[in-house]
Motif scaffolding. Structure first.
Motif, PDB file in Angstrom:
ATOM      1  N   LEU A  24      79.147  12.247  49.484  1.00  0.00           N
ATOM      2  CA  LEU A  24      77.998  12.500  50.348  1.00  0.00           C
ATOM      3  C   LEU A  24      78.052  11.580  51.564  1.00  0.00           C
ATOM      4  O   LEU A  24      78.084  10.359  51.412  1.00  0.00           O
ATOM      5  N   PRO A  25      78.051  12.134  52.790  1.00  0.00           N
ATOM      6  CA  PRO A  25      78.088  11.279  53.984  1.00  0.00           C
ATOM      7  C   PRO A  25      76.894  10.333  54.022  1.00  0.00           C
ATOM      8  O   PRO A  25      75.748  10.745  53.798  1.00  0.00           O
ATOM      9  N   ALA A  26      77.146   9.045  54.297  1.00  0.00           N
ATOM     10  CA  ALA A  26      76.092   8.030  54.282  1.00  0.00           C
ATOM     11  C   ALA A  26      75.012   8.332  55.309  1.00  0.00           C
ATOM     12  O   ALA A  26      73.825   8.132  55.055  1.00  0.00           O
ATOM     13  N   GLU A  27      75.417   8.838  56.483  1.00  0.00           N
ATOM     14  CA  GLU A  27      74.439   9.142  57.528  1.00  0.00           C
ATOM     15  C   GLU A  27      73.497  10.257  57.081  1.00  0.00           C
ATOM     16  O   GLU A  27      72.291  10.209  57.324  1.00  0.00           O
ATOM     17  N   THR A  28      74.033  11.246  56.388  1.00  0.00           N
ATOM     18  CA  THR A  28      73.203  12.342  55.891  1.00  0.00           C
ATOM     19  C   THR A  28      72.221  11.846  54.840  1.00  0.00           C
ATOM     20  O   THR A  28      71.033  12.201  54.862  1.00  0.00           O
ATOM     21  N   ALA A  29      72.698  11.001  53.922  1.00  0.00           N
ATOM     22  CA  ALA A  29      71.821  10.454  52.884  1.00  0.00           C
ATOM     23  C   ALA A  29      70.701   9.621  53.507  1.00  0.00           C
ATOM     24  O   ALA A  29      69.550   9.674  53.060  1.00  0.00           O
ATOM     25  N   HIS A  30      71.024   8.849  54.543  1.00  0.00           N
ATOM     26  CA  HIS A  30      70.009   8.045  55.236  1.00  0.00           C
ATOM     27  C   HIS A  30      68.927   8.945  55.821  1.00  0.00           C
ATOM     28  O   HIS A  30      67.725   8.648  55.708  1.00  0.00           O
ATOM     29  N   LYS A  31      69.332  10.028  56.455  1.00  0.00           N
ATOM     30  CA  LYS A  31      68.356  10.958  57.026  1.00  0.00           C
ATOM     31  C   LYS A  31      67.459  11.542  55.945  1.00  0.00           C
ATOM     32  O   LYS A  31      66.237  11.655  56.120  1.00  0.00           O
ATOM     33  N   VAL A  32      68.034  11.941  54.830  1.00  0.00           N
ATOM     34  CA  VAL A  32      67.249  12.561  53.761  1.00  0.00           C
ATOM     35  C   VAL A  32      66.269  11.561  53.160  1.00  0.00           C
ATOM     36  O   VAL A  32      65.091  11.871  52.957  1.00  0.00           O
ATOM     37  N   HIS A  33      66.728  10.352  52.869  1.00  0.00           N
ATOM     38  CA  HIS A  33      65.850   9.353  52.250  1.00  0.00           C
ATOM     39  C   HIS A  33      64.707   8.936  53.173  1.00  0.00           C
ATOM     40  O   HIS A  33      63.656   8.493  52.697  1.00  0.00           O
ATOM     41  N   ASN A  34      64.907   9.091  54.487  1.00  0.00           N
ATOM     42  CA  ASN A  34      63.864   8.701  55.443  1.00  0.00           C
ATOM     43  C   ASN A  34      63.207   9.892  56.124  1.00  0.00           C
ATOM     44  O   ASN A  34      62.476   9.721  57.101  1.00  0.00           O
ATOM     45  N   ALA A  35      63.467  11.100  55.597  1.00  0.00           N
ATOM     46  CA  ALA A  35      62.847  12.333  56.103  1.00  0.00           C
ATOM     47  C   ALA A  35      63.094  12.539  57.590  1.00  0.00           C
ATOM     48  O   ALA A  35      62.241  13.049  58.303  1.00  0.00           O
ATOM     49  N   LEU A  36      64.264  12.130  58.073  1.00  0.00           N
ATOM     50  CA  LEU A  36      64.624  12.357  59.463  1.00  0.00           C
ATOM     51  C   LEU A  36      65.230  13.753  59.612  1.00  0.00           C
ATOM     52  O   LEU A  36      65.676  14.353  58.638  1.00  0.00           O
ATOM     53  N   ARG A  37      65.246  14.236  60.830  1.00  0.00           N
ATOM     54  CA  ARG A  37      65.663  15.619  61.048  1.00  0.00           C
ATOM     55  C   ARG A  37      67.135  15.831  60.707  1.00  0.00           C
ATOM     56  O   ARG A  37      68.000  15.064  61.117  1.00  0.00           O
ATOM     57  N   LEU A  38      67.389  16.929  60.011  1.00  0.00           N
ATOM     58  CA  LEU A  38      68.751  17.319  59.665  1.00  0.00           C
ATOM     59  C   LEU A  38      69.207  18.410  60.622  1.00  0.00           C
ATOM     60  O   LEU A  38      68.476  19.364  60.884  1.00  0.00           O
ATOM     61  N   THR A  39      70.413  18.280  61.129  1.00  0.00           N
ATOM     62  CA  THR A  39      70.975  19.288  62.012  1.00  0.00           C
ATOM     63  C   THR A  39      71.669  20.375  61.198  1.00  0.00           C
ATOM     64  O   THR A  39      71.865  20.237  59.982  1.00  0.00           O
ATOM     65  N   ARG A  40      72.071  21.432  61.891  1.00  0.00           N
ATOM     66  CA  ARG A  40      72.855  22.455  61.216  1.00  0.00           C
ATOM     67  C   ARG A  40      74.142  21.859  60.644  1.00  0.00           C
ATOM     68  O   ARG A  40      74.560  22.191  59.530  1.00  0.00           O
ATOM     69  N   ASP A  41      74.770  20.965  61.410  1.00  0.00           N
ATOM     70  CA  ASP A  41      76.015  20.344  60.943  1.00  0.00           C
ATOM     71  C   ASP A  41      75.776  19.523  59.676  1.00  0.00           C
ATOM     72  O   ASP A  41      76.645  19.480  58.792  1.00  0.00           O
ATOM     73  N   ASP A  42      74.627  18.843  59.590  1.00  0.00           N
ATOM     74  CA  ASP A  42      74.310  18.087  58.377  1.00  0.00           C
ATOM     75  C   ASP A  42      74.239  19.019  57.177  1.00  0.00           C
ATOM     76  O   ASP A  42      74.814  18.741  56.115  1.00  0.00           O
ATOM     77  N   LEU A  43      73.506  20.123  57.337  1.00  0.00           N
ATOM     78  CA  LEU A  43      73.277  21.047  56.232  1.00  0.00           C
ATOM     79  C   LEU A  43      74.561  21.775  55.843  1.00  0.00           C
ATOM     80  O   LEU A  43      74.929  21.825  54.659  1.00  0.00           O
TER      81      LEU A  43
END
Length: 401
Positions: A24-43
């Protein structure tokens, strides 16, 4: 009913946990844990990682390229992904339309569509709701007229989640006006790049364009894209909706967000307020009760028994829990939860967070920045997937009798 996991199941959990932690990419996990916006590329990036492992279709049987996991293994996989901070799998392809194609599609349709879903390469959208046809879905008016070897589709769908990214859409369309409304509906697969398809984003309270309107103006769809029989689409739709409403319950995300709520409460100094902690405790009890209900269904499936028809009940309670934890986070942060600067959120930060980093705004933490956005967004959960009022009627009829 045995709710304890076997040693083999616990070992499976550890295997999933280790693999997710590694990939799991660390940047993606950070966004999820802090409810930050996810891009199409993240998803889609996470979907492709799972697809390469063969786990995007985690609920699929082996005959269609899935891992063939038991109901308990599927639950453990979802739980470990959620707790690690993985984005939710966008369900429209692997969780919703894929089971319909497996159950009712032809071998040619299965060979054509399932590989792209399993790999995460093809993004699917859902064409169900229309203006005036939401919970009363059988009243839909989008028309598909058979002309030779193709259908001509005209009409409109709305609230199409992430439809701006869609490659393909599974559509409920009206092919007959005779008899009951449900008997004239067909299930059609439509290429969203077809001439005559127009996608118009709808801006929501949180500033996101998460949902869309989709218009069809004489869109040509090959007749070979019809799933099953013409006018039998309502049967296939009900099969799909059972997957959707169970997915909406999302107890694993609620468990993760409960821990986030506790972190915010401690940071904001309200953890020692007994009244506030009582509210957290009540929420936790509800989450545990929902999890027990899910495990009860899994236990029944594991023992070969028929599980209760409680998809509607899972949807009702799961959606209410999501709204409650968002509300408690807002209450914990108080006035610091209120600022919402859309342009700053899109750039990855908010002014209050930046000021907090400089010591000028003590409530300006990263955790507080998206609270208002999340709260506004989750007001939808008791409406979509069949409003909770309608679901209570269904539960009363099918479960209580």
């Amino acid at each position: 009913m045995d709710l304890a996991f076997t040693p083999e199941e616990q070992a499976f959990r550890e295997e999933i946990r280790a693999w997710v932690r590694e990939h799991l990419p660390a940047e993606t996990a950070h966004k999820v844990h802090n409810a930050l916006r996810l891009t199409r590329d993240d998803l889609q990036g996470w979907a492709k990682i799972l697809g390469k492992k063969g786990w995007l279709g985690f609920g699929w049987p082996k005959q269609f390229g899935g891992p063939g996991w038991t109901a308990v293994q599927k639950h453990l996989f979802e739980e470990e992904c959620a707790l690690a901070g993985a984005p939710r799998i966008v369900p429209f392809g692997p969780v919703m339309v894929a089971p319909v194609i497996m159950a009712f599609g032809s071998p040619e349709q299965q060979q054509r569509f399932l590989p792209g879903i399993a790999s995460g390469e093809v993004w699917w959208s859902q064409g169900y709701s229309e203006p005036g046809s939401g919970s009363d879905l059988a009243s839909l008016k989008t028309r598909a007229e058979r002309r030779g070897d193709k259908y001509i589709v005209n009409g409109q769908k709305t609230w199409t989640t992430l439809g701006q990214y869609g490659d393909w859409m599974f559509n409920l369309v009206r092919t007959s006006t005779e008899g009951k409304p449900q008997t004239g509906i067909s299930f059609l697969l439509l290429d969203m790049k077809s001439p005559g398809v127009t996608v118009r984003p709808i801006k929501l309270l949180d500033g996101e364009c998460e949902v869309n309107e989709v218009f069809f103006d004489n869109v040509e769809v090959p007749a070979e894209n019809l799933i099953g029989e013409e006018n039998k689409g309502w049967t296939y739709a009900k099969h799909l909706l059972s997957h959707e409403r169970t997915n909406i319950a999302d107890v694993n995300r609620s468990k993760r967000e409960l821990e986030r709520l506790k972190r915010i409460a401690k940071t904001e100094g309200v953890w020692d307020d007994l009244r506030f902690r009582d509210q957290i405790a009540l929420l936790e009890v509800d989450i545990v009760a929902l999890e027990m209900l899910v495990l009860r269904v899994l236990s029944a499936e594991k023992s070969g028994k028929n599980s209760l028809d409680i998809a509607g009940l899972l949807k009702i309670k799961g959606s209410e829990i999501q709204q409650r934890y968002a509300e408690l986070m807002m209450l914990a942060a108080g006035p610091y939860s209120l600022p919402f600067i859309e342009e700053a959120m899109e750039a990855g930060w908010q002014g209050d967070a930046a000021m907090g980093a400089l010591g000028g705004y003590p409530g300006g933490t990263v955790a507080n920045a998206p609270l208002a956005s999340t709260y506004f967004n989750l007001r939808k959960t008791t409406i979509y997937g069949g409003s909770n009022e309608v679901q209570r009627n269904i539960v009363a009829q099918t479960v209580l009798g």
